[in-house]
Design an enzyme around this catalytic site. Sequence first.
Site, PDB file in Angstrom:
ATOM      1  N   CYS A 290     -25.844 -40.503  -8.437  1.00  0.00           N
ATOM      2  CA  CYS A 290     -24.428 -40.444  -8.811  1.00  0.00           C
ATOM      3  C   CYS A 290     -23.475 -40.495  -7.625  1.00  0.00           C
ATOM      4  O   CYS A 290     -22.269 -40.389  -7.799  1.00  0.00           O
ATOM      5  CB  CYS A 290     -24.177 -39.206  -9.662  1.00  0.00           C
ATOM      6  SG  CYS A 290     -25.124 -39.276 -11.197  1.00  0.00           S
TER       7      CYS A 290
ATOM      8  N   HIS B 204     -15.745 -34.799  -7.529  1.00  0.00           N
ATOM      9  CA  HIS B 204     -16.858 -35.349  -8.313  1.00  0.00           C
ATOM     10  C   HIS B 204     -16.651 -34.868  -9.752  1.00  0.00           C
ATOM     11  O   HIS B 204     -16.741 -35.649 -10.679  1.00  0.00           O
ATOM     12  CB  HIS B 204     -18.190 -34.889  -7.728  1.00  0.00           C
ATOM     13  CG  HIS B 204     -19.379 -35.564  -8.326  1.00  0.00           C
ATOM     14  ND1 HIS B 204     -19.517 -36.931  -8.355  1.00  0.00           N
ATOM     15  CD2 HIS B 204     -20.488 -35.073  -8.940  1.00  0.00           C
ATOM     16  CE1 HIS B 204     -20.654 -37.244  -8.950  1.00  0.00           C
ATOM     17  NE2 HIS B 204     -21.256 -36.139  -9.327  1.00  0.00           N
TER      18      HIS B 204
ATOM     19  N   GLU C 134     -19.124 -27.452  -6.740  1.00  0.00           N
ATOM     20  CA  GLU C 134     -18.077 -28.174  -6.024  1.00  0.00           C
ATOM     21  C   GLU C 134     -16.933 -27.234  -5.660  1.00  0.00           C
ATOM     22  O   GLU C 134     -16.386 -27.294  -4.554  1.00  0.00           O
ATOM     23  CB  GLU C 134     -17.569 -29.361  -6.867  1.00  0.00           C
ATOM     24  CG  GLU C 134     -16.602 -30.246  -6.098  1.00  0.00           C
ATOM     25  CD  GLU C 134     -16.319 -31.579  -6.774  1.00  0.00           C
ATOM     26  OE1 GLU C 134     -16.667 -31.734  -7.968  1.00  0.00           O
ATOM     27  OE2 GLU C 134     -15.744 -32.458  -6.100  1.00  0.00           O
TER      28      GLU C 134
ATOM     29  N   LYS D 132     -13.067 -38.244 -14.006  1.00  0.00           N
ATOM     30  CA  LYS D 132     -14.093 -38.259 -15.054  1.00  0.00           C
ATOM     31  C   LYS D 132     -13.605 -37.627 -16.349  1.00  0.00           C
ATOM     32  O   LYS D 132     -14.208 -37.838 -17.405  1.00  0.00           O
ATOM     33  CB  LYS D 132     -15.361 -37.557 -14.561  1.00  0.00           C
ATOM     34  CG  LYS D 132     -16.068 -38.280 -13.420  1.00  0.00           C
ATOM     35  CD  LYS D 132     -17.365 -37.618 -13.053  1.00  0.00           C
ATOM     36  CE  LYS D 132     -18.089 -38.326 -11.917  1.00  0.00           C
ATOM     37  NZ  LYS D 132     -17.469 -38.115 -10.582  1.00  0.00           N
TER      38      LYS D 132
ATOM     39  N   HIS E 261     -18.373 -39.998 -16.685  1.00  0.00           N
ATOM     40  CA  HIS E 261     -19.119 -40.132 -15.438  1.00  0.00           C
ATOM     41  C   HIS E 261     -19.702 -41.530 -15.380  1.00  0.00           C
ATOM     42  O   HIS E 261     -20.651 -41.850 -16.100  1.00  0.00           O
ATOM     43  CB  HIS E 261     -20.221 -39.076 -15.397  1.00  0.00           C
ATOM     44  CG  HIS E 261     -20.913 -38.973 -14.076  1.00  0.00           C
ATOM     45  ND1 HIS E 261     -20.743 -39.900 -13.070  1.00  0.00           N
ATOM     46  CD2 HIS E 261     -21.778 -38.045 -13.578  1.00  0.00           C
ATOM     47  CE1 HIS E 261     -21.475 -39.556 -12.021  1.00  0.00           C
ATOM     48  NE2 HIS E 261     -22.113 -38.434 -12.309  1.00  0.00           N
TER      49      HIS E 261
ATOM     50  N   PHE F  30     -28.199 -36.357  -8.390  1.00  0.00           N
ATOM     51  CA  PHE F  30     -29.583 -35.898  -8.515  1.00  0.00           C
ATOM     52  C   PHE F  30     -30.369 -36.354  -7.278  1.00  0.00           C
ATOM     53  O   PHE F  30     -30.125 -37.427  -6.739  1.00  0.00           O
ATOM     54  CB  PHE F  30     -30.256 -36.517  -9.744  1.00  0.00           C
ATOM     55  CG  PHE F  30     -29.836 -35.936 -11.065  1.00  0.00           C
ATOM     56  CD1 PHE F  30     -29.018 -34.820 -11.144  1.00  0.00           C
ATOM     57  CD2 PHE F  30     -30.278 -36.514 -12.242  1.00  0.00           C
ATOM     58  CE1 PHE F  30     -28.657 -34.285 -12.371  1.00  0.00           C
ATOM     59  CE2 PHE F  30     -29.914 -35.989 -13.481  1.00  0.00           C
ATOM     60  CZ  PHE F  30     -29.103 -34.879 -13.543  1.00  0.00           C
TER      61      PHE F  30
END
Lengths: 390, 433
Positions: B184, B324, B335, B356, B361, B419
């Site tokens: 991501c 993010h 975050e 997002k 996402h 990830f």
Amino acid sequence: MMARDVVVTGIGLVSCAGEGIAAHLAAFASAETPRTDATTFAPYPVHPVAPLALDTQIPKKSDQRQMEPWQRLGVYAAGLALDSAGVKDDAGFKAALQLIVAAGGGERDYAVDGAILSGLRGAAEPGAFLNERLLNDLRPTLFLAQLSNLLAGNISIVHGVTGASRTFMGEESSGVDALRIGHARITSGQIDTILVGSSYNAERPDVMVVHEMGGFLLKPAYRPVFERGQDEHHADPQGGPPGSLGGFVLGSAAAFLVLEAAEHARARGARAFARLMPVANDRVARAPGSVAASLTRLIGEVGLERPDLVLSGATGLADLAAEERAGIQAALPGADIRATGDLVGHPMETAAPFGTALAAALCAAGTAREVAITSVGHRRGEGVIRVGAA
Amino acid sequence: MAEPRSSSTHDAQGRPLVAVTGLGIVTSLGRGAAENWAALTAGRSGIRAITRFPTEGLRTRIAGTVDFLDTNPLVAPLLSERFAAVAAEEAVAQAGISAGTGAAGFPGALFVAVPPVEMEWPQREALAQAAGGDGAITYAGLQQAAASRRFDAWHDLFIFGTVADRLADRFGTRGSPISLSTACSSGATAIQLGAEAIRRGEMAAALCIGTDGSVNPESLIRFSLLSALSTQNDPPEAASKPFSKNRDGFVMGEGAAALVLESAESARARGAPILGYVLGCGEKGDGFHRTRSSPDGAPVIAAMRAALADAGIEPDAIDHVNAHGTSTPENDKMEALGVSAVFGERAGRLPISSNKSMIGHTLTAAGAIEAAVSLLTIRHGRIPPTINYAVPDPALLLDVVATARDARVSRVLSNSFGFGGQNTCLVLGDEPA
């Protein structure tokens, strides 16, 4: 712009020839036919990986369970590379160590796929059926064993290599790109150390489906790479004379190299196996003669003049192999060309890192002073890598 | 000794300055930067019920799909290629830079973040059907069907290098195109690779793209099985609620962004308008867990600090954080922890926002799309909102921008985490640091 020397200080190899440097030097020297399994996936022969004592590199069973074979091979070989660089227990070194992995994706659950496909034939509502079966039958962690960047992720977890990782995809050329970018970042002073490598599991039926489409696989038995093309069992998808195309025999393999700025290696008293020179690669439109011309030009670009050996990553497709050899001979008349496919088969993304690691080992052993590694992708990309004695 | 100073062409470390001279965006909100900017600042959501495939039985039935572009067959690599091409056409046109199949082509390489490629179910089914018989379908049957030569065209469709190959042909980029994944954070990594290549002096320009068209049943179900997705399907537009107390997962989105990066020297020499600069790139790996961050947030913090250090600026010089902000319980907590550590008490008054909340996402594309939005934020002096911020999470001490806010924004920190321990942060700015 800085131009620092780049040296190979760690090598990790795993293939059908065994594991480690000595096993691969011995296999190279013997020039025997590589271990081949022509029955498990018949009609496709494969070169299966030698049995590995996984616990020696992946101590936790929970980690082993979370990975599929392609990841275990790669994590294992990365561990061998760290061992040979003498940094396996150096947490500080590994925390700063960058990582580029060349990889495709991971294995599927073949039983689940087969059951779903069988069930879909009679399903009244195929969409709902597919949803239900995937939701119930897919192991949740399988996703993480499939994601391309999770080989790098597992190397970070198992070995503590946590500088930062990037995963390059795109079959053969991604292996060359990984070496090119790794080298460029060190020589320019952007970083000091990087682990570069790749792994490929050939013992999986899904990749055979993908490469059977297009007729790229050699059947039914192994033949030496540069002798392929008269194989009567191979059908020509373009309708040409049967058997004129050759094909590749997939091989399970993993190769990792620790690359380091020469001054950085010296400062920590590390042994340099070999020097890695700037890597050159390109992607020319495929037309008769274009691959040969590209290779000839790339050999000039990296400054190769009289290598003792050329390690060719030729896939086994006859026309490309012929062009590759012509391109090499035009630049390096009389060069001794050996196909790594005759040692480990075709490990796709891993072909170039494997050839480069073997070349570094040959230099370290005094068998060669300078080695050229060539790569011609089965669909795209040409690359030349130059490795010399340290 | 005097402090090192940046010039109009080089940064304070003496490296070529990396300018952005063109950008293009495709998301569920629309095609092009103008359409997307209007929708983003209006707080419009692109999340809707999935119509592309049946969603019966699924816990999550919503996504930010791009429904106004399609391909035949409708598979992730083709969709990803299409989105990327549309975004890149916009970017190179804005940059006024040579591109295409002509002799000149694009004066640099292609770095494209693409989702992992796999054969998809409709194609597996077609092979199974061709295999015939009434018995159980096995991979041996699929192989036999493949050997019929009827499906040869699908080989290129389902190998990893094809999307980049076709984009490289279309835009005439130089050399070997790089297809990459850092999960991501891939889109940010594509930009980082381009910036590094320009700084090394290898090329005058780089075409950096992040693209993702992988909203299909299996991809959705895989994320669902990891409990990563929001299951608050109704109403779809309220599901993605980054930094809210009741956030319950991310919503998959699709799209692409393309940036033309160019050495400032080259951009100035040809009189190209400069939209902003990639001032810094930072990254840090995390070996804690396959999907979770180190509990102390150290790698996230290190990545943000590395980006600031690479840009040669202190945290005080950042005006806005493009988060993010996935809307998962884990990400937003980590975050916030990271932002608080890096910015100290100022985190509570440093505007932070997550695109997002509106586009979902966009996975492989997210880092690139959000970098492009960051540049638009700088240019317009307006910060897009984090919609659905109705129930703030009191544990997160952040200044979350709940409605579009006018502010002078000179420098943005754009975060991307993924990830596999991937953390990549970019600093984008209006002027050299």
